[in-house]
Write a protein that holds these residues in place. Structure first.
Motif, PDB file in Angstrom:
ATOM      1  N   THR A   8       5.665   4.913  16.826  1.00  0.00           N
ATOM      2  CA  THR A   8       5.879   3.707  16.036  1.00  0.00           C
ATOM      3  C   THR A   8       5.798   4.062  14.546  1.00  0.00           C
ATOM      4  OG1 THR A   8       4.797   2.480  17.820  1.00  0.00           O
ATOM      5  CG2 THR A   8       5.108   1.330  15.727  1.00  0.00           C
ATOM      6  N   GLU A   9       6.640   3.436  13.735  1.00  0.00           N
ATOM      7  CA  GLU A   9       6.686   3.784  12.315  1.00  0.00           C
ATOM      8  C   GLU A   9       6.578   2.542  11.433  1.00  0.00           C
ATOM      9  OE1 GLU A   9       9.899   6.452  11.137  1.00  0.00           O
ATOM     10  OE2 GLU A   9      10.330   6.774  13.267  1.00  0.00           O
ATOM     11  N   PHE A  10       5.836   2.687  10.347  1.00  0.00           N
ATOM     12  CA  PHE A  10       5.854   1.660   9.311  1.00  0.00           C
ATOM     13  C   PHE A  10       7.176   1.745   8.553  1.00  0.00           C
ATOM     14  CE2 PHE A  10       1.015   1.624   9.013  1.00  0.00           C
ATOM     15  CZ  PHE A  10       0.893   0.325   9.471  1.00  0.00           C
ATOM     16  N   LYS A  11       7.638   0.613   8.066  1.00  0.00           N
ATOM     17  CA  LYS A  11       8.800   0.592   7.174  1.00  0.00           C
ATOM     18  C   LYS A  11       8.300   0.683   5.742  1.00  0.00           C
ATOM     19  CE  LYS A  11      12.937  -2.081   6.026  1.00  0.00           C
ATOM     20  NZ  LYS A  11      13.708  -3.324   6.297  1.00  0.00           N
ATOM     21  N   PHE A  12       8.893   1.599   4.972  1.00  0.00           N
ATOM     22  CA  PHE A  12       8.531   1.793   3.568  1.00  0.00           C
ATOM     23  C   PHE A  12       9.727   1.507   2.676  1.00  0.00           C
ATOM     24  CE2 PHE A  12       5.375   4.348   5.761  1.00  0.00           C
ATOM     25  CZ  PHE A  12       4.226   4.152   5.028  1.00  0.00           C
ATOM     26  N   ILE A  68       0.854  -1.191   0.000  1.00  0.00           N
ATOM     27  CA  ILE A  68       0.000   0.000   0.000  1.00  0.00           C
ATOM     28  C   ILE A  68       0.885   1.235   0.000  1.00  0.00           C
ATOM     29  CG2 ILE A  68      -1.857   1.246   1.173  1.00  0.00           C
ATOM     30  CD1 ILE A  68      -2.637  -1.510   0.113  1.00  0.00           C
ATOM     31  N   SER A  69       0.571   2.203  -0.821  1.00  0.00           N
ATOM     32  CA  SER A  69       1.421   3.382  -0.939  1.00  0.00           C
ATOM     33  C   SER A  69       1.333   4.271   0.293  1.00  0.00           C
ATOM     34  CB  SER A  69       1.036   4.198  -2.176  1.00  0.00           C
ATOM     35  OG  SER A  69      -0.220   4.827  -1.988  1.00  0.00           O
ATOM     36  N   ARG A  70       2.408   4.989   0.550  1.00  0.00           N
ATOM     37  CA  ARG A  70       2.442   5.939   1.652  1.00  0.00           C
ATOM     38  C   ARG A  70       1.329   6.979   1.503  1.00  0.00           C
ATOM     39  NH1 ARG A  70       6.683   7.816   5.002  1.00  0.00           N
ATOM     40  NH2 ARG A  70       8.214   6.674   3.736  1.00  0.00           N
ATOM     41  N   SER A  71       1.102   7.435   0.262  1.00  0.00           N
ATOM     42  CA  SER A  71       0.101   8.476   0.041  1.00  0.00           C
ATOM     43  C   SER A  71      -1.301   8.010   0.440  1.00  0.00           C
ATOM     44  CB  SER A  71       0.107   8.928  -1.419  1.00  0.00           C
ATOM     45  OG  SER A  71      -0.224   7.857  -2.281  1.00  0.00           O
ATOM     46  N   ILE A  72      -1.620   6.742   0.200  1.00  0.00           N
ATOM     47  CA  ILE A  72      -2.927   6.208   0.591  1.00  0.00           C
ATOM     48  C   ILE A  72      -3.038   6.162   2.116  1.00  0.00           C
ATOM     49  CG2 ILE A  72      -4.328   4.097   0.677  1.00  0.00           C
ATOM     50  CD1 ILE A  72      -3.529   3.571  -2.212  1.00  0.00           C
ATOM     51  N   ILE A 113       2.403   8.174  11.283  1.00  0.00           N
ATOM     52  CA  ILE A 113       1.611   8.558  10.119  1.00  0.00           C
ATOM     53  C   ILE A 113       0.182   8.941  10.535  1.00  0.00           C
ATOM     54  CG2 ILE A 113       0.641   6.309   9.441  1.00  0.00           C
ATOM     55  CD1 ILE A 113       1.622   6.957   6.587  1.00  0.00           C
ATOM     56  N   ILE A 114      -0.312   8.318  11.610  1.00  0.00           N
ATOM     57  CA  ILE A 114      -1.639   8.628  12.142  1.00  0.00           C
ATOM     58  C   ILE A 114      -1.625   9.962  12.890  1.00  0.00           C
ATOM     59  CG2 ILE A 114      -3.427   7.872  13.767  1.00  0.00           C
ATOM     60  CD1 ILE A 114      -2.601   4.991  13.213  1.00  0.00           C
ATOM     61  N   LEU A 115      -0.541  10.215  13.607  1.00  0.00           N
ATOM     62  CA  LEU A 115      -0.460  11.387  14.466  1.00  0.00           C
ATOM     63  C   LEU A 115      -0.062  12.658  13.742  1.00  0.00           C
ATOM     64  CD1 LEU A 115       1.293   9.852  17.599  1.00  0.00           C
ATOM     65  CD2 LEU A 115      -1.153  10.152  17.177  1.00  0.00           C
ATOM     66  N   ASP A 116       0.468  12.529  12.551  1.00  0.00           N
ATOM     67  CA  ASP A 116       0.977  13.707  11.832  1.00  0.00           C
ATOM     68  C   ASP A 116      -0.072  14.821  11.661  1.00  0.00           C
ATOM     69  OD1 ASP A 116       3.211  14.965  10.324  1.00  0.00           O
ATOM     70  OD2 ASP A 116       1.784  14.814   8.676  1.00  0.00           O
ATOM     71  N   PRO A 117      -1.309  14.521  11.239  1.00  0.00           N
ATOM     72  CA  PRO A 117      -2.296  15.612  11.115  1.00  0.00           C
ATOM     73  C   PRO A 117      -2.605  16.291  12.453  1.00  0.00           C
ATOM     74  CG  PRO A 117      -3.010  13.681   9.880  1.00  0.00           C
ATOM     75  CD  PRO A 117      -1.859  13.244  10.727  1.00  0.00           C
TER      76      PRO A 117
END
Length: 219
Positions: free
Chosen positions: A134-138, A69-73, A117-121
């Motif tokens: 916690t971070e996803f690996k891309f 799944i793309s980072r943008s999604i 990625i959830i907390l950024d907004p």
């Protein structure tokens, strides 16, 4: 060298009334990126967390269904989650506190076991300077389905914050950490100014014994 005055905040139940990751998960399920079967484990996880028995072993270190799944999604879903769920669950008193400290020139950091990625907004909305989470690996902007490292929880949160402080010349003995949970005791004991916000029973009892500031941001 200038020492940066820093205010560190846990997020779930400290700033927001809801779990940021759970509401994100529900959107992933709705969009059929993740199977509804993952919901079966939530009561078990919730009870272990509530009664202070949550451990690193209770955290999954991968979400295989998100591989490719793309980072943008994932970022667009995070923004949707913020607008539909997180924004309206922010405790007004917590928001006022974060903005006041920011206006005083303090460095604001969110330290959470939720995903960055959830907390950024939320961080952008409240003006936080950085996120330790916690971070996803891309790879090539596609999610591998794995996390970069251990979830940022308990001793891992303390470890990540200590490493961050060393990198950015932050004195934790002059820093504050705000949290609702006994699970954050390792980091609460590391900073000079521990603050219990909406504390669970064990943290509230400990904070009273140690003379830590206790804030109720729910009312």
């Amino acid at each position: 060298m200038e020492v940066i005055t820093t205010e560190i905040f846990d997020v779930d139940h400290t700033i927001t009334a809801k779990s940021t990751a759970v509401s994100y998960l529900f959107i992933l399920i709705k969009r059929k990126y993740v199977s509804p079967t993952v919901l079966a484990s939530l009561p078990y996880v919730f009870l272990n967390y509530k009664y202070g028995r949550m451990a690193e072993k209770h955290f999954a270190r991968a979400v295989p269904e998100l591989k490719g799944i793309s980072r943008s999604i994932l970022e667009s879903i995070a923004l949707e989650n913020f607008e539909k769920n997180i924004k309206k669950s922010i405790y007004p008193k917590s928001e006022t506190l974060v903005r006041k400290l920011k206006d005083e020139g303090k460095k604001i950091i969110f330290a959470s076991s939720s995903l960055d990625i959830i907390l950024d907004p939320l961080a952008k909305y409240l003006g936080a300077d950085d996120i330790i989470a916690t971070e996803f690996k891309f790879e090539d902007d596609l999610c591998t389905g794995n996390f970069m490292d251990f979830p940022v929880f308990k001793t891992q949160k303390r470890k990540k914050v200590i490493e961050y402080a060393a990198d950015y010349n932050i004195s934790l003995k002059q820093a504050s950490f705000y949290s609702d949970s006994i699970h954050d005791l390792p980091l609460l004991e590391e900073v000079g100014n521990p603050v219990a916000v909406n504390p669970d029973m064990r943290l509230k009892s400990l904070a009273k014994k140690r003379g830590w500031l206790i804030l109720n941001c729910r009312k």
